[in-house]
Structure formats: structure tokens, C-alpha cells
Design a protein around this motif. Structure first.
Motif, PDB file in Angstrom:
ATOM      1  N   ARG A 113      42.609  33.981 -42.440  1.00  0.00           N
ATOM      2  CA  ARG A 113      41.716  34.861 -41.832  1.00  0.00           C
ATOM      3  C   ARG A 113      42.113  36.218 -42.135  1.00  0.00           C
ATOM      4  O   ARG A 113      41.169  37.167 -42.393  1.00  0.00           O
ATOM      5  N   HIS A 114      43.522  36.577 -42.474  1.00  0.00           N
ATOM      6  CA  HIS A 114      43.594  38.068 -42.486  1.00  0.00           C
ATOM      7  C   HIS A 114      43.475  38.474 -44.192  1.00  0.00           C
ATOM      8  O   HIS A 114      43.129  39.406 -44.456  1.00  0.00           O
ATOM      9  N   LEU A 115      43.150  37.253 -44.897  1.00  0.00           N
ATOM     10  CA  LEU A 115      42.848  37.541 -46.299  1.00  0.00           C
ATOM     11  C   LEU A 115      41.332  37.482 -46.523  1.00  0.00           C
ATOM     12  O   LEU A 115      40.630  38.356 -47.369  1.00  0.00           O
ATOM     13  N   GLY A 116      40.758  36.442 -46.015  1.00  0.00           N
ATOM     14  CA  GLY A 116      39.391  36.055 -46.083  1.00  0.00           C
ATOM     15  C   GLY A 116      39.134  35.331 -47.412  1.00  0.00           C
ATOM     16  O   GLY A 116      37.951  35.278 -47.486  1.00  0.00           O
ATOM     17  N   VAL A 117      39.921  35.276 -48.147  1.00  0.00           N
ATOM     18  CA  VAL A 117      39.688  34.671 -49.510  1.00  0.00           C
ATOM     19  C   VAL A 117      40.755  33.515 -49.809  1.00  0.00           C
ATOM     20  O   VAL A 117      41.763  33.767 -49.021  1.00  0.00           O
ATOM     21  N   CYS A 118      40.823  33.005 -51.153  1.00  0.00           N
ATOM     22  CA  CYS A 118      41.840  32.029 -51.283  1.00  0.00           C
ATOM     23  C   CYS A 118      43.051  32.762 -51.856  1.00  0.00           C
ATOM     24  O   CYS A 118      42.967  34.000 -52.087  1.00  0.00           O
ATOM     25  N   LEU A 119      43.845  32.156 -51.888  1.00  0.00           N
ATOM     26  CA  LEU A 119      45.306  32.749 -52.387  1.00  0.00           C
ATOM     27  C   LEU A 119      45.207  33.426 -53.767  1.00  0.00           C
ATOM     28  O   LEU A 119      45.662  34.314 -53.896  1.00  0.00           O
ATOM     29  N   ASP A 120      44.609  32.600 -54.643  1.00  0.00           N
ATOM     30  CA  ASP A 120      44.402  33.075 -55.861  1.00  0.00           C
ATOM     31  C   ASP A 120      43.573  34.228 -56.114  1.00  0.00           C
ATOM     32  O   ASP A 120      44.090  35.191 -56.886  1.00  0.00           O
ATOM     33  N   CYS A 121      42.337  34.303 -55.266  1.00  0.00           N
ATOM     34  CA  CYS A 121      41.659  35.288 -55.357  1.00  0.00           C
ATOM     35  C   CYS A 121      42.364  36.742 -54.609  1.00  0.00           C
ATOM     36  O   CYS A 121      42.108  37.978 -55.241  1.00  0.00           O
ATOM     37  N   ALA A 122      43.089  36.524 -53.823  1.00  0.00           N
ATOM     38  CA  ALA A 122      43.816  37.569 -53.113  1.00  0.00           C
ATOM     39  C   ALA A 122      44.817  37.966 -53.888  1.00  0.00           C
ATOM     40  O   ALA A 122      45.166  39.359 -53.968  1.00  0.00           O
TER      41      ALA A 122
END
Length: 130
Positions: A113-122
Motif C-alpha cells: 500500500r505504501h508504494l501503490g504499484v508493483c515492485l518493478d514499477c516502484a
């Protein structure tokens, strides 16, 4: 019966307000919610019928006493099952939690939730920012 166990033995409820037993001494027809669930039952709106109290070193903030509330198995109802429409809605909601809003792919895990996107996009957006 040991002194500590005797302190929690109150089957009439005179001392604690509801019938109380020490660990492993409750009548067999009184079960916890987890025990009811394991048997495919739910409390079904009944009030707590009793409790089991025991001492625990982990819970010294609460006076060192833990409680497990008991429900009568004879008054319990069968667990409700979800309808196909409910299961479909749940699957859709869980899929939405796994789908990245940037790359529109199913990440295979619930997005942080703190990123709001997948780890690759982050990671990609972090590289662009640096």
C-alpha cells in the motif's frame, strides 16, 4: 487441584460474573470460537456461556491472566457458505489488489500500500528520480 487452578474455578459465576474454569477443565460441550469453527459451526448469536482463565507470563500488562470465551456447542449453528456470486466478487477484489495500476499486470502478490504499484514499477520510478 493446584492453588492457581483453584483460583479460576468458579462454575457458578459468583466470583467472575460468568462461569469460569481453569485451563482444560471446562465442560466438553463448551467450546471456543476456534473449536466451533473446526467443527463447521459458529456461535449463532448466543451470548458467552463461560470462560477459561489461565496465567501467562506474556500478558503481565493485563495482570498476567488470559481468557478464552466459551460457547455452547448445542446452541451453535452451521457455518454459512458463500454464494457463487460472493465468491466471484471476492476473487475480483483480490485480483484488484494484485494488479499494478501502472503496468496493468497481475504481480502475483498483494501490492504494498505504501508504494501503490508493483515492485518493478516502484524500482523503475526510483531510478528515474535518482
Amino acid at each position: 487441584m493446584g492453588r492457581m487452578r483453584a483460583a479460576f474455578f468458579d462454575p457458578t459465576g459468583a466470583r467472575y460474573g460468568i462461569p469460569t474454569w481453569p485451563w482444560r477443565m471446562a465442560p466438553p460441550h463448551l467450546l471456543t470460537v476456534r473449536q466451533l469453527t473446526a467443527r463447521g459451526l459458529r456461535p449463532g448469536g448466543q451470548y458467552v456461556q463461560g470462560q477459561v482463565l489461565w496465567r501467562s507470563r506474556r500478558y503481565h500488562a493485563r495482570g498476567g491472566v488470559r481468557a478464552a470465551y466459551l460457547y455452547d456447542q448445542r446452541l451453535a449453528l452451521p457455518k454459512r457458505t458463500a454464494t457463487p456470486a460472493q465468491l466471484q466478487a471476492l476473487a475480483k477484489a483480490l485480483a484488484a489488489r494484485r494488479t499494478c495500476p501502472d503496468c496493468k499486470t497481475d504481480a502475483g502478490y498483494v501490492l504494498p500500500r505504501h508504494l501503490g504499484v508493483c515492485l518493478d514499477c516502484a524500482e523503475t520510478s526510483e531510478r528515474r528520480a535518482a
